[in-house]
Design an enzyme around this catalytic site. Structure first.
Site, PDB file in Angstrom:
ATOM      1  N   ASP A  55       0.809  -1.215   0.000  1.00  0.00           N
ATOM      2  CA  ASP A  55       0.000   0.000   0.000  1.00  0.00           C
ATOM      3  C   ASP A  55       0.844   1.267   0.000  1.00  0.00           C
ATOM      4  O   ASP A  55       0.656   2.163  -0.836  1.00  0.00           O
ATOM      5  CB  ASP A  55      -0.957   0.011   1.192  1.00  0.00           C
ATOM      6  CG  ASP A  55      -2.024  -1.069   1.102  1.00  0.00           C
ATOM      7  OD1 ASP A  55      -2.343  -1.479  -0.020  1.00  0.00           O
ATOM      8  OD2 ASP A  55      -2.529  -1.495   2.157  1.00  0.00           O
ATOM      9  N   ARG A 110      -1.448   3.178  15.842  1.00  0.00           N
ATOM     10  CA  ARG A 110      -1.740   4.224  14.867  1.00  0.00           C
ATOM     11  C   ARG A 110      -1.655   5.653  15.415  1.00  0.00           C
ATOM     12  O   ARG A 110      -1.074   6.528  14.766  1.00  0.00           O
ATOM     13  CB  ARG A 110      -3.112   3.976  14.223  1.00  0.00           C
ATOM     14  CG  ARG A 110      -3.153   2.728  13.357  1.00  0.00           C
ATOM     15  CD  ARG A 110      -2.005   2.685  12.370  1.00  0.00           C
ATOM     16  NE  ARG A 110      -2.104   1.587  11.434  1.00  0.00           N
ATOM     17  CZ  ARG A 110      -1.177   0.656  11.274  1.00  0.00           C
ATOM     18  NH1 ARG A 110      -0.076   0.686  12.022  1.00  0.00           N
ATOM     19  NH2 ARG A 110      -1.323  -0.294  10.375  1.00  0.00           N
ATOM     20  N   ASP A 164      -8.037   1.883   9.918  1.00  0.00           N
ATOM     21  CA  ASP A 164      -6.864   2.741  10.089  1.00  0.00           C
ATOM     22  C   ASP A 164      -7.061   4.146   9.546  1.00  0.00           C
ATOM     23  O   ASP A 164      -6.470   5.104  10.050  1.00  0.00           O
ATOM     24  CB  ASP A 164      -5.639   2.096   9.433  1.00  0.00           C
ATOM     25  CG  ASP A 164      -5.022   1.028  10.313  1.00  0.00           C
ATOM     26  OD1 ASP A 164      -5.369   0.970  11.505  1.00  0.00           O
ATOM     27  OD2 ASP A 164      -4.179   0.260   9.819  1.00  0.00           O
ATOM     28  N   SER A 211      -2.556  -9.610   3.694  1.00  0.00           N
ATOM     29  CA  SER A 211      -2.266  -8.256   4.143  1.00  0.00           C
ATOM     30  C   SER A 211      -1.838  -8.366   5.605  1.00  0.00           C
ATOM     31  O   SER A 211      -2.610  -8.840   6.444  1.00  0.00           O
ATOM     32  CB  SER A 211      -3.508  -7.364   4.006  1.00  0.00           C
ATOM     33  OG  SER A 211      -3.242  -6.079   4.539  1.00  0.00           O
TER      34      SER A 211
END
Length: 399
Positions: free
Chosen positions: A14, A94, A123, A172
């Site tokens: 990504d 995060r 996210d 992922s």
């Protein structure tokens, strides 16, 4: 004025794709930042990849200790499990990563902020809320903005000559010290058992025939030692991850309600989190009153929801922190765990603040509990229930 954007960069599919989109479609100079929260990645390789992609500058920030002390430890105090399952590994990291991005953004005087989050995931919320809480700069999210799917990304990466590792082509992955999240591929079939190659931390084959024991020492809610060894925060989590994972403990597989409204099948490896939260929860039961043990789980559940939902900056989260912290003064002691072929259970606990009294609880001789006092208590305790039941029976006989 040169347009500059700063990107939280992992070196994965990504964020590698995002670098190229920022350069080609937005004609921007890109500054990348990798925040090390225990991913286990080779920082030199990530730096080299960033340079190969043509970024103007790359930063590596070691935030492992800060992550554990300021994010993981508060989550242990809150016994934080979203929907009783997920230890919030990604969710906790995060806001920390976003704060570091804001710091470098100010230093580099960038004109925009960027991330590689999708429009389907959680996210995007976690990054956007923290970034917007600390900056008025525009946020660019090419994966979300262009509605890209994984197949299109892989094709684009191939066209651009971007190297993607084998695991990323199948799943992922997001991991840090507190957990490893595995999504995509065959796991999108909610009925399919995860293949063994999905797991790295937790052993799924040839497990030990003998149980493994672990003793965790807490001081005011914070784990400070394991198996009699005082360890710094990062080493402590790493030690438990390795030991519990070798015993097959720490796989979570559940259907999760995402922030954006969809349900997703999530698979996690969380050996240390599984052990530490179980041990901390058990110790609280010993040192807290029954009233605290009834009320605090409601606070804990809300805390987990706030962290999961990207609301780390919300005033309510600060209010919850204050309550939880006020409850931890007596949460000191040792909890003994038994790990065997993927199972985990508490088999012992002790604390100088224990409200458990063997002398009162024993059924043997010498008990300090006078059973004769219980008769009046039981009668008073159930008086409304028994009277209501009698009246209900009277009404039913009349009809």
């Amino acid at each position: 004025m040169t347009k500059k954007s700063i990107l939280a960069f992992s070196g994965g599919l990504d964020t590698s794709v995002v670098v190229k989109y920022l350069q080609e479609e937005h004609e921007m100079d890109v500054i990348t930042v990798t925040v090390d929260v225990g991913q286990g990645d080779d920082q030199k390789k990530i730096t080299a990849k960033a340079k190969k992609l043509g970024v103007k500058k790359h930063y590596n920030i070691d935030a492992k200790k800060e992550f554990v002390t300021d994010y993981v430890f508060p989550s242990i105090k809150a016994n934080a499990l979203y929907q009783k399952k997920y230890c919030l590994a990604t969710a906790l990291a995060r806001p920390l990563i976003a704060e570091k991005i804001l710091y470098i953004a100010k230093k580099e005087k960038v004109t925009s902020l960027a991330h590689g989050c999708t429009g389907k995931g959680n996210d995007q919320v976690r990054f956007d809320v923290t970034l917007r809480s600390g900056s008025d700069l525009p946020i660019i999210a090419p994966i979300r903005d262009k509605n890209l799917d994984r197949v299109t990304e892989l094709k684009f990466a191939q066209e651009q000559g971007i190297d993607i590792d084998t695991v990323a082509k199948k799943y992922s992955i997001d991991q840090n010290l507190w957990g490893r999240a595995i999504e995509g591929g065959v796991l999108e079939d909610s009925y399919a058992e995860p293949p063994d190659d999905a797991f790295i931390w937790v052993r799924t084959k040839n497990l030990p025939d003998k149980p493994t024991y672990m003793e965790i020492k807490f001081d005011q809610g914070v784990p400070v030692a394991v198996d009699g060894k005082m360890l710094d925060p990062v080493k402590l989590v790493e030690y438990i991850n390795k030991k519990a994972g070798a015993a097959g403990v720490g796989i979570v597989d559940h259907i999760e309600d995402r922030i954006v409204g969809i349900k997703s099948r999530e698979v996690y490896e969380t050996p240390a989190a599984t052990c530490l939260i179980e041990a901390h929860t058990d110790l609280e039961k010993m040192v807290h009153t029954k009233h605290q043990n009834k009320f605090k789980p409601m606070v804990d559940d809300q805390w987990a929801y706030m962290a999961y939902s990207g609301l780390w900056q919300d005033p309510l989260k600060q209010n919850l922190d204050a309550f939880i912290e006020s409850s931890q003064g007596v949460v000191s002691g040792v909890v003994k765990l038994k790990l065997y072929k993927g199972s985990l259970r508490v088999v012992g606990r002790k604390s100088r603040h224990s409200l458990y009294s063997r002398e009162a609880a024993t059924y043997g001789t010498g008990s300090t509990f006078d059973q004769r006092l219980a008769k009046g208590f039981v009668e008073l305790w159930g008086i409304q229930s028994t009277e209501a039941n009698k009246l209900q029976k009277k009404r039913s006989t009349k009809t």
